[in-house]
Write a protein that holds these residues in place. Structure first.
Motif, PDB file in Angstrom:
ATOM      1  N   LEU A 102      32.719  93.064  13.652  1.00 45.46           N
ATOM      2  CA  LEU A 102      34.076  92.870  14.255  1.00 45.46           C
ATOM      3  C   LEU A 102      34.086  91.444  14.560  1.00 45.46           C
ATOM      4  CD1 LEU A 102      36.676  94.083  15.208  1.00 45.46           C
ATOM      5  CD2 LEU A 102      35.632  94.293  17.623  1.00 45.46           C
ATOM      6  N   ASP A 103      33.162  90.729  15.104  1.00 46.81           N
ATOM      7  CA  ASP A 103      33.178  89.391  15.325  1.00 46.81           C
ATOM      8  C   ASP A 103      33.440  88.578  13.992  1.00 46.81           C
ATOM      9  OD1 ASP A 103      32.765  86.915  16.952  1.00 46.81           O
ATOM     10  OD2 ASP A 103      30.912  86.632  15.760  1.00 46.81           O
ATOM     11  N   THR A 104      32.690  89.000  12.925  1.00 47.89           N
ATOM     12  CA  THR A 104      32.681  88.152  11.650  1.00 47.89           C
ATOM     13  C   THR A 104      34.094  88.457  11.075  1.00 47.89           C
ATOM     14  OG1 THR A 104      30.241  88.645  11.223  1.00 47.89           O
ATOM     15  CG2 THR A 104      31.890  88.179   9.228  1.00 47.89           C
ATOM     16  N   VAL A 105      34.708  89.647  11.200  1.00 41.96           N
ATOM     17  CA  VAL A 105      35.998  89.731  10.655  1.00 41.96           C
ATOM     18  C   VAL A 105      36.998  88.867  11.618  1.00 41.96           C
ATOM     19  CG1 VAL A 105      38.012  91.543  10.448  1.00 41.96           C
ATOM     20  CG2 VAL A 105      35.634  92.192   9.680  1.00 41.96           C
ATOM     21  N   ALA A 106      36.608  88.919  12.874  1.00 38.57           N
ATOM     22  CA  ALA A 106      37.650  88.037  13.672  1.00 38.57           C
ATOM     23  C   ALA A 106      37.607  86.780  13.281  1.00 38.57           C
ATOM     24  CB  ALA A 106      37.299  88.254  15.104  1.00 38.57           C
ATOM     25  N   SER A 107      36.326  86.027  13.014  1.00 42.00           N
ATOM     26  CA  SER A 107      35.981  84.766  12.975  1.00 42.00           C
ATOM     27  C   SER A 107      36.893  84.302  11.537  1.00 42.00           C
ATOM     28  CB  SER A 107      34.728  84.565  12.711  1.00 42.00           C
ATOM     29  OG  SER A 107      34.037  84.401  13.843  1.00 42.00           O
ATOM     30  N   THR A 108      36.721  85.489  10.491  1.00 40.29           N
ATOM     31  CA  THR A 108      37.270  85.197   9.141  1.00 40.29           C
ATOM     32  C   THR A 108      38.904  85.100   9.245  1.00 40.29           C
ATOM     33  OG1 THR A 108      35.688  86.288   8.069  1.00 40.29           O
ATOM     34  CG2 THR A 108      37.626  86.206   6.752  1.00 40.29           C
ATOM     35  N   LEU A 109      39.182  85.791  10.140  1.00 38.25           N
ATOM     36  CA  LEU A 109      40.813  85.983  10.236  1.00 38.25           C
ATOM     37  C   LEU A 109      41.071  84.646  11.023  1.00 38.25           C
ATOM     38  CD1 LEU A 109      41.599  89.813  11.494  1.00 38.25           C
ATOM     39  CD2 LEU A 109      41.940  88.414   9.118  1.00 38.25           C
ATOM     40  N   GLU A 110      40.488  84.068  11.941  1.00 32.54           N
ATOM     41  CA  GLU A 110      40.792  82.531  12.665  1.00 32.54           C
ATOM     42  C   GLU A 110      40.630  81.634  11.923  1.00 32.54           C
ATOM     43  OE1 GLU A 110      38.873  84.069  17.120  1.00 32.54           O
ATOM     44  OE2 GLU A 110      37.762  83.322  15.795  1.00 32.54           O
ATOM     45  N   ASN A 111      39.711  81.724  10.721  1.00 38.47           N
ATOM     46  CA  ASN A 111      39.582  80.619   9.804  1.00 38.47           C
ATOM     47  C   ASN A 111      40.795  80.709   9.011  1.00 38.47           C
ATOM     48  OD1 ASN A 111      37.337  79.803  11.066  1.00 38.47           O
ATOM     49  ND2 ASN A 111      35.982  80.738   9.438  1.00 38.47           N
ATOM     50  N   LEU A 112      41.079  81.636   8.425  1.00 36.97           N
ATOM     51  CA  LEU A 112      42.249  81.820   7.462  1.00 36.97           C
ATOM     52  C   LEU A 112      43.642  81.270   8.286  1.00 36.97           C
ATOM     53  CD1 LEU A 112      43.037  82.973   4.860  1.00 36.97           C
ATOM     54  CD2 LEU A 112      43.711  85.184   5.945  1.00 36.97           C
ATOM     55  N   ALA A 113      43.781  81.620   9.770  1.00 33.73           N
ATOM     56  CA  ALA A 113      44.981  80.994  10.253  1.00 33.73           C
ATOM     57  C   ALA A 113      44.865  79.872  10.557  1.00 33.73           C
ATOM     58  CB  ALA A 113      45.006  81.840  11.558  1.00 33.73           C
ATOM     59  N   ALA A 114      43.720  79.340  10.779  1.00 36.12           N
ATOM     60  CA  ALA A 114      43.554  77.616  11.022  1.00 36.12           C
ATOM     61  C   ALA A 114      43.834  76.990   9.640  1.00 36.12           C
ATOM     62  CB  ALA A 114      42.182  77.328  11.444  1.00 36.12           C
ATOM     63  N   SER A 115      43.325  77.602   8.458  1.00 36.32           N
ATOM     64  CA  SER A 115      43.768  76.802   7.020  1.00 36.32           C
ATOM     65  C   SER A 115      45.506  76.823   6.899  1.00 36.32           C
ATOM     66  CB  SER A 115      43.147  77.587   6.157  1.00 36.32           C
ATOM     67  OG  SER A 115      43.737  78.951   5.804  1.00 36.32           O
ATOM     68  N   GLY A 116      45.837  77.740   7.545  1.00 33.11           N
ATOM     69  CA  GLY A 116      47.632  77.606   7.332  1.00 33.11           C
ATOM     70  C   GLY A 116      47.821  78.247   6.074  1.00 33.11           C
ATOM     71  N   SER A 117      46.878  78.842   5.380  1.00 33.41           N
ATOM     72  CA  SER A 117      47.473  79.239   4.036  1.00 33.41           C
ATOM     73  C   SER A 117      48.141  80.760   3.927  1.00 33.41           C
ATOM     74  CB  SER A 117      46.030  79.264   3.142  1.00 33.41           C
ATOM     75  OG  SER A 117      45.235  80.343   3.649  1.00 33.41           O
ATOM     76  N   ARG A 118      47.805  81.313   5.178  1.00 33.82           N
ATOM     77  CA  ARG A 118      48.526  82.526   5.066  1.00 33.82           C
ATOM     78  C   ARG A 118      48.445  83.152   6.496  1.00 33.82           C
ATOM     79  NH1 ARG A 118      45.824  87.088   1.305  1.00 33.82           N
ATOM     80  NH2 ARG A 118      46.470  85.285  -0.077  1.00 33.82           N
ATOM     81  N   MET A 119      49.735  83.820   6.718  1.00 32.92           N
ATOM     82  CA  MET A 119      50.012  84.391   8.240  1.00 32.92           C
ATOM     83  C   MET A 119      49.420  85.857   8.081  1.00 32.92           C
ATOM     84  SD  MET A 119      51.977  86.699  10.311  1.00 32.92           S
ATOM     85  CE  MET A 119      53.178  87.184   9.507  1.00 32.92           C
ATOM     86  N   VAL A 120      48.413  86.004   9.324  1.00 31.09           N
ATOM     87  CA  VAL A 120      48.070  87.455   9.177  1.00 31.09           C
ATOM     88  C   VAL A 120      48.353  88.224  10.572  1.00 31.09           C
ATOM     89  CG1 VAL A 120      45.507  88.816   9.260  1.00 31.09           C
ATOM     90  CG2 VAL A 120      45.823  86.907   7.770  1.00 31.09           C
ATOM     91  N   HIS A 170      43.897  98.496  18.643  1.00 26.56           N
ATOM     92  CA  HIS A 170      43.787  99.033  19.798  1.00 26.56           C
ATOM     93  C   HIS A 170      42.553  98.603  20.478  1.00 26.56           C
ATOM     94  CE1 HIS A 170      47.296 101.771  19.585  1.00 26.56           C
ATOM     95  NE2 HIS A 170      46.657 101.932  18.462  1.00 26.56           N
ATOM     96  N   VAL A 171      41.900  97.663  19.597  1.00 24.91           N
ATOM     97  CA  VAL A 171      40.471  97.156  19.915  1.00 24.91           C
ATOM     98  C   VAL A 171      40.630  95.834  20.792  1.00 24.91           C
ATOM     99  CG1 VAL A 171      38.292  96.612  19.074  1.00 24.91           C
ATOM    100  CG2 VAL A 171      39.304  98.085  17.849  1.00 24.91           C
ATOM    101  N   GLY A 172      40.220  96.229  21.951  1.00 23.69           N
ATOM    102  CA  GLY A 172      40.554  94.919  23.052  1.00 23.69           C
ATOM    103  C   GLY A 172      39.795  93.758  22.620  1.00 23.69           C
ATOM    104  N   ALA A 173      38.550  93.831  22.060  1.00 20.86           N
ATOM    105  CA  ALA A 173      37.705  92.775  21.746  1.00 20.86           C
ATOM    106  C   ALA A 173      38.221  91.670  20.576  1.00 20.86           C
ATOM    107  CB  ALA A 173      36.261  93.056  21.444  1.00 20.86           C
ATOM    108  N   LEU A 174      39.058  92.416  19.792  1.00 19.57           N
ATOM    109  CA  LEU A 174      39.849  91.815  18.807  1.00 19.57           C
ATOM    110  C   LEU A 174      41.184  91.209  19.172  1.00 19.57           C
ATOM    111  CD1 LEU A 174      39.990  90.952  15.815  1.00 19.57           C
ATOM    112  CD2 LEU A 174      40.915  93.104  15.315  1.00 19.57           C
ATOM    113  N   ALA A 175      41.917  91.889  20.068  1.00 21.84           N
ATOM    114  CA  ALA A 175      43.021  91.694  20.444  1.00 21.84           C
ATOM    115  C   ALA A 175      43.297  90.450  21.383  1.00 21.84           C
ATOM    116  CB  ALA A 175      43.659  92.822  21.280  1.00 21.84           C
ATOM    117  N   GLU A 176      41.853  90.303  22.139  1.00 21.18           N
ATOM    118  CA  GLU A 176      41.750  89.175  22.772  1.00 21.18           C
ATOM    119  C   GLU A 176      41.657  87.697  21.967  1.00 21.18           C
ATOM    120  OE1 GLU A 176      40.881  88.711  26.331  1.00 21.18           O
ATOM    121  OE2 GLU A 176      41.744  90.963  26.281  1.00 21.18           O
ATOM    122  N   ARG A 177      41.205  87.760  20.860  1.00 20.29           N
ATOM    123  CA  ARG A 177      41.021  86.768  20.084  1.00 20.29           C
ATOM    124  C   ARG A 177      42.249  86.275  19.367  1.00 20.29           C
ATOM    125  NH1 ARG A 177      35.084  87.085  17.570  1.00 20.29           N
ATOM    126  NH2 ARG A 177      35.934  85.181  16.556  1.00 20.29           N
TER     127      ARG A 177
END
Length: 157
Positions: A106-124, A129-136
């Motif tokens: 879950l941490d790896t997936v969240a980091s991947t999504l964060e990196n994708l968002a930071a690159s500005g190449s795509r909106m995800v 319902h997973v609180g640990a992911l929603a927090e990020r």
């Protein structure tokens, strides 16, 4: 050269490019365990933790299947597969699968999504319902409902 053979070759070439990029993403998401390949219309994984065994993707666990699907969905090649003049695929909503992931994945997936968002190449967008992911997730909307209606509220960060 028959016209249908050219179309098959063109589609096959596009899928090969998609799978090559998705395989690199999957290798990262899986901590170096899996590569993805597509041979004669069938997806397989190469399991580096099992002496590079080649096996059908249907043998993956729920979390592993999620990772493989995510890798395909996040490939920048997905947008390239759209026909000329078609809607551009520059955003994606992910709904389901996060509950099947262990904490590390879950941490790896969240980091991947964060990196994708930071690159500005795509909106995800993430529906979870997973609180640990929603927090990020930097921008959140909470959806609640009662017997007669639903409400959407943007949460302050």
């Amino acid at each position: 050269m028959r016209s249908d053979a050219f179309q098959r070759w063109l589609v096959s070439s596009a899928v090969d490019t998609l799978v090559a990029e998705a395989s690199a993403l999957l290798l990262d998401l899986s901590g170096g365990q899996f590569d993805l390949e597509y041979v004669k219309g069938v997806f397989h994984v190469i399991d580096h933790n099992e002496a590079d065994a080649r096996r059908p993707v249907k043998t993956l666990s729920g979390g592993e299947t999620f990772q493989a699907s995510l890798a395909l969905a996040l490939s920048s090649q997905m947008g390239a597969l759209a026909a000329a003049g078609a809607a551009k695929l520059d955003s994606i909503f992910l709904d389901a699968g996060f509950g099947t992931l262990d904490e590390e994945t879950l941490d790896t997936v969240a980091s991947t999504l964060e990196n994708l968002a930071a690159s500005g190449s795509r909106m995800v967008g993430v529906i979870t319902h997973v609180g640990a992911l929603a927090e990020r997730v930097p921008v959140r909307f909470r959806v609640t409902r009662d017997a007669t209606s639903s409400r959407i509220v943007r949460e302050a960060l």
